[in-house]
Design a protein around this motif. Structure first.
Motif, PDB file in Angstrom:
ATOM      1  N   ALA A 126       0.811  -1.212   0.000  1.00  0.00           N
ATOM      2  CA  ALA A 126       0.000   0.000   0.000  1.00  0.00           C
ATOM      3  C   ALA A 126       0.849   1.268   0.000  1.00  0.00           C
ATOM      4  O   ALA A 126       0.311   2.379  -0.026  1.00  0.00           O
ATOM      5  CB  ALA A 126      -0.923   0.013   1.220  1.00  0.00           C
ATOM      6  N   ALA A 127       2.177   1.141   0.022  1.00  0.00           N
ATOM      7  CA  ALA A 127       3.048   2.314   0.151  1.00  0.00           C
ATOM      8  C   ALA A 127       2.843   3.315  -0.985  1.00  0.00           C
ATOM      9  O   ALA A 127       2.819   4.537  -0.762  1.00  0.00           O
ATOM     10  CB  ALA A 127       4.502   1.874   0.205  1.00  0.00           C
ATOM     11  N   LYS A 128       2.700   2.788  -2.194  1.00  0.00           N
ATOM     12  CA  LYS A 128       2.516   3.688  -3.337  1.00  0.00           C
ATOM     13  C   LYS A 128       1.221   4.480  -3.203  1.00  0.00           C
ATOM     14  O   LYS A 128       1.173   5.681  -3.480  1.00  0.00           O
ATOM     15  CB  LYS A 128       2.525   2.884  -4.630  1.00  0.00           C
ATOM     16  N   SER A 129       0.156   3.807  -2.771  1.00  0.00           N
ATOM     17  CA  SER A 129      -1.122   4.487  -2.567  1.00  0.00           C
ATOM     18  C   SER A 129      -1.025   5.530  -1.462  1.00  0.00           C
ATOM     19  O   SER A 129      -1.587   6.623  -1.559  1.00  0.00           O
ATOM     20  CB  SER A 129      -2.208   3.459  -2.211  1.00  0.00           C
ATOM     21  N   VAL A 130      -0.275   5.187  -0.407  1.00  0.00           N
ATOM     22  CA  VAL A 130      -0.090   6.124   0.702  1.00  0.00           C
ATOM     23  C   VAL A 130       0.594   7.388   0.212  1.00  0.00           C
ATOM     24  O   VAL A 130       0.184   8.506   0.546  1.00  0.00           O
ATOM     25  CB  VAL A 130       0.726   5.474   1.841  1.00  0.00           C
ATOM     26  N   ASP A 131       1.633   7.235  -0.593  1.00  0.00           N
ATOM     27  CA  ASP A 131       2.340   8.414  -1.116  1.00  0.00           C
ATOM     28  C   ASP A 131       1.404   9.296  -1.939  1.00  0.00           C
ATOM     29  O   ASP A 131       1.428  10.530  -1.830  1.00  0.00           O
ATOM     30  CB  ASP A 131       3.519   7.968  -1.984  1.00  0.00           C
ATOM     31  N   GLY A 132       0.570   8.697  -2.764  1.00  0.00           N
ATOM     32  CA  GLY A 132      -0.367   9.472  -3.585  1.00  0.00           C
ATOM     33  C   GLY A 132      -1.396  10.205  -2.752  1.00  0.00           C
ATOM     34  O   GLY A 132      -1.711  11.374  -3.003  1.00  0.00           O
ATOM     35  N   ILE A 133      -1.890   9.514  -1.706  1.00  0.00           N
ATOM     36  CA  ILE A 133      -2.890  10.129  -0.827  1.00  0.00           C
ATOM     37  C   ILE A 133      -2.291  11.299  -0.053  1.00  0.00           C
ATOM     38  O   ILE A 133      -2.881  12.378   0.054  1.00  0.00           O
ATOM     39  CB  ILE A 133      -3.468   9.075   0.135  1.00  0.00           C
ATOM     40  N   LEU A 134      -1.069  11.084   0.481  1.00  0.00           N
ATOM     41  CA  LEU A 134      -0.413  12.157   1.237  1.00  0.00           C
ATOM     42  C   LEU A 134      -0.134  13.368   0.349  1.00  0.00           C
ATOM     43  O   LEU A 134      -0.230  14.519   0.798  1.00  0.00           O
ATOM     44  CB  LEU A 134       0.881  11.632   1.861  1.00  0.00           C
ATOM     45  N   ALA A 135       0.186  13.106  -0.907  1.00  0.00           N
ATOM     46  CA  ALA A 135       0.437  14.217  -1.840  1.00  0.00           C
ATOM     47  C   ALA A 135      -0.841  15.027  -2.075  1.00  0.00           C
ATOM     48  O   ALA A 135      -0.800  16.261  -2.144  1.00  0.00           O
ATOM     49  CB  ALA A 135       0.973  13.669  -3.161  1.00  0.00           C
ATOM     50  N   GLU A 136      -1.965  14.327  -2.190  1.00  0.00           N
ATOM     51  CA  GLU A 136      -3.245  15.015  -2.395  1.00  0.00           C
ATOM     52  C   GLU A 136      -3.626  15.842  -1.159  1.00  0.00           C
ATOM     53  O   GLU A 136      -4.137  16.957  -1.269  1.00  0.00           O
ATOM     54  CB  GLU A 136      -4.343  14.001  -2.708  1.00  0.00           C
ATOM     55  N   ILE A 137      -3.363  15.272   0.004  1.00  0.00           N
ATOM     56  CA  ILE A 137      -3.658  15.997   1.245  1.00  0.00           C
ATOM     57  C   ILE A 137      -2.806  17.260   1.351  1.00  0.00           C
ATOM     58  O   ILE A 137      -3.289  18.347   1.706  1.00  0.00           O
ATOM     59  CB  ILE A 137      -3.435  15.085   2.476  1.00  0.00           C
ATOM     60  N   LYS A 138      -1.519  17.126   1.028  1.00  0.00           N
ATOM     61  CA  LYS A 138      -0.610  18.282   1.076  1.00  0.00           C
ATOM     62  C   LYS A 138      -1.027  19.348   0.075  1.00  0.00           C
ATOM     63  O   LYS A 138      -1.017  20.549   0.374  1.00  0.00           O
ATOM     64  CB  LYS A 138       0.811  17.816   0.792  1.00  0.00           C
ATOM     65  N   LYS A 139      -1.408  18.898  -1.128  1.00  0.00           N
ATOM     66  CA  LYS A 139      -1.844  19.830  -2.169  1.00  0.00           C
ATOM     67  C   LYS A 139      -3.079  20.614  -1.720  1.00  0.00           C
ATOM     68  O   LYS A 139      -3.152  21.837  -1.891  1.00  0.00           O
ATOM     69  CB  LYS A 139      -2.139  19.047  -3.448  1.00  0.00           C
ATOM     70  N   ALA A 140      -4.047  19.918  -1.141  1.00  0.00           N
ATOM     71  CA  ALA A 140      -5.274  20.584  -0.677  1.00  0.00           C
ATOM     72  C   ALA A 140      -4.973  21.531   0.478  1.00  0.00           C
ATOM     73  O   ALA A 140      -5.550  22.620   0.582  1.00  0.00           O
ATOM     74  CB  ALA A 140      -6.303  19.541  -0.256  1.00  0.00           C
ATOM     75  N   GLY A 141      -4.047  21.129   1.371  1.00  0.00           N
ATOM     76  CA  GLY A 141      -3.683  21.996   2.496  1.00  0.00           C
ATOM     77  C   GLY A 141      -3.061  23.294   2.029  1.00  0.00           C
ATOM     78  O   GLY A 141      -3.347  24.373   2.565  1.00  0.00           O
ATOM     79  N   LYS A 142      -2.159  23.208   1.015  1.00  0.00           N
ATOM     80  CA  LYS A 142      -1.550  24.425   0.468  1.00  0.00           C
ATOM     81  C   LYS A 142      -2.608  25.329  -0.182  1.00  0.00           C
ATOM     82  O   LYS A 142      -2.550  26.554  -0.070  1.00  0.00           O
ATOM     83  CB  LYS A 142      -0.485  24.048  -0.557  1.00  0.00           C
ATOM     84  N   LYS A 143      -3.552  24.685  -0.859  1.00  0.00           N
ATOM     85  CA  LYS A 143      -4.618  25.468  -1.498  1.00  0.00           C
ATOM     86  C   LYS A 143      -5.450  26.205  -0.450  1.00  0.00           C
ATOM     87  O   LYS A 143      -5.797  27.380  -0.628  1.00  0.00           O
ATOM     88  CB  LYS A 143      -5.510  24.534  -2.317  1.00  0.00           C
ATOM     89  N   ILE A 144      -5.736  25.540   0.653  1.00  0.00           N
ATOM     90  CA  ILE A 144      -6.508  26.179   1.725  1.00  0.00           C
ATOM     91  C   ILE A 144      -5.751  27.375   2.285  1.00  0.00           C
ATOM     92  O   ILE A 144      -6.333  28.447   2.512  1.00  0.00           O
ATOM     93  CB  ILE A 144      -6.817  25.155   2.844  1.00  0.00           C
ATOM     94  N   SER A 145      -4.454  27.227   2.524  1.00  0.00           N
ATOM     95  CA  SER A 145      -3.651  28.330   3.062  1.00  0.00           C
ATOM     96  C   SER A 145      -3.665  29.532   2.122  1.00  0.00           C
ATOM     97  O   SER A 145      -3.820  30.681   2.564  1.00  0.00           O
ATOM     98  CB  SER A 145      -2.210  27.867   3.292  1.00  0.00           C
ATOM     99  N   ALA A 146      -3.527  29.261   0.818  1.00  0.00           N
ATOM    100  CA  ALA A 146      -3.541  30.348  -0.158  1.00  0.00           C
ATOM    101  C   ALA A 146      -4.908  31.031  -0.196  1.00  0.00           C
ATOM    102  O   ALA A 146      -4.998  32.269  -0.249  1.00  0.00           O
ATOM    103  CB  ALA A 146      -3.180  29.811  -1.541  1.00  0.00           C
ATOM    104  N   LEU A 147      -5.978  30.247  -0.154  1.00  0.00           N
ATOM    105  CA  LEU A 147      -7.334  30.802  -0.177  1.00  0.00           C
ATOM    106  C   LEU A 147      -7.602  31.651   1.065  1.00  0.00           C
ATOM    107  O   LEU A 147      -8.222  32.710   0.980  1.00  0.00           O
ATOM    108  CB  LEU A 147      -8.363  29.674  -0.270  1.00  0.00           C
ATOM    109  N   GLN A 148      -7.138  31.188   2.213  1.00  0.00           N
ATOM    110  CA  GLN A 148      -7.359  31.936   3.454  1.00  0.00           C
ATOM    111  C   GLN A 148      -6.658  33.289   3.428  1.00  0.00           C
ATOM    112  O   GLN A 148      -7.189  34.283   3.949  1.00  0.00           O
ATOM    113  CB  GLN A 148      -6.910  31.099   4.650  1.00  0.00           C
TER     114      GLN A 148
END
Length: 219
Positions: free
Chosen positions: A165-187
């Motif tokens: 599942a490591a590959k899936s974990v990396d993809g999920i964490l990347a999506e979470i990080k991407k969304a977090g950065k987007k939230i910071s920029a929007l705020q």
């Protein structure tokens, strides 16, 4: 009962826009006497403190300045009509929006100075409301990204243990990080917009501060 408000003046008071109106309320009563002899009755007429009874003119005062009585004699086995007209001075607070200002301007009956002040404020309020819509769009985007993060975290929690599942974990964490950065920029964008909105609100108030009811000439 028929009630109608007629504009009398605009006023900027206590950091708010107020409309002064003269409210005229008309009431028609039918008083019936089924008895075999005449009856004397007193019809109660009430109004707010800033009001008066125009009709009927024959009134009896009471302990309350907002309550008066009109004496009526009703002949035996008959009906008597009573026409009542009450005038009241009413103050109504107006929200500072383009919609409310358009409502005040629509009849075209405002004095030139009052209309000019409202139109000047409206230009600024239109810009403020556009920025408010932009801010709301960004707030909605923040919510969408927060939901995306929750979805990705739920996926992460559902992954089976193990190296596969490591590959899936990396993809999920990347999506979470991407969304977090987007939230910071929007705020940051939201904060900047809210500061501009507050500033425009103050600027919209400036043309309205000249509004005041016209004082009658001194005799």
């Amino acid at each position: 009962v028929d009630s109608e408000d007629a504009y009398t003046a605009l006023e900027w008071k206590d950091d708010a826009l107020w409309v002064h109106s003269l409210r005229t309320t008309v009431m028609d009563y039918t008083i019936e006497n089924a008895a075999g002899r005449a009856r004397d009755v007193a019809v109660e007429i009430t109004h707010i403190e800033n009001g008066r009874v125009v009709e009927p003119t024959k009134l009896l005062g009471t302990e309350s300045p907002t309550r008066e009585l009109h004496p009526v004699t009703v002949p035996a086995r008959s009906e008597t009509a009573l026409h009542v007209v009450v005038e009241e001075g009413v103050m109504t607070r107006v929200e500072l929006t383009t919609e409310e200002i358009d409502r005040l301007l629509d009849p075209g009956t405002l004095p030139g100075g009052d209309a000019a002040a409202l139109k000047a404020a409206r230009v600024i309020l239109a810009e403020k409301e556009k920025l408010a819509r932009d801010s709301q769009d960004r707030k909605d985007a923040v919510t969408e990204n927060e939901e995306a993060i929750k979805f990705q975290k739920d996926l992460l929690a559902a992954l089976p243990p193990g190296g596969a599942a490591a590959k899936s974990v990396d993809g999920i964490l990347a999506e979470i990080k991407k969304a977090g950065k987007k939230i910071s920029a929007l705020q940051k964008e939201i904060l900047a917009l809210e500061l501009k909105i507050a500033d425009l609100r103050k600027k919209a108030e400036a043309p309205l501060t000249v509004l005041a009811p016209k004082k009658p000439p001194t005799p």
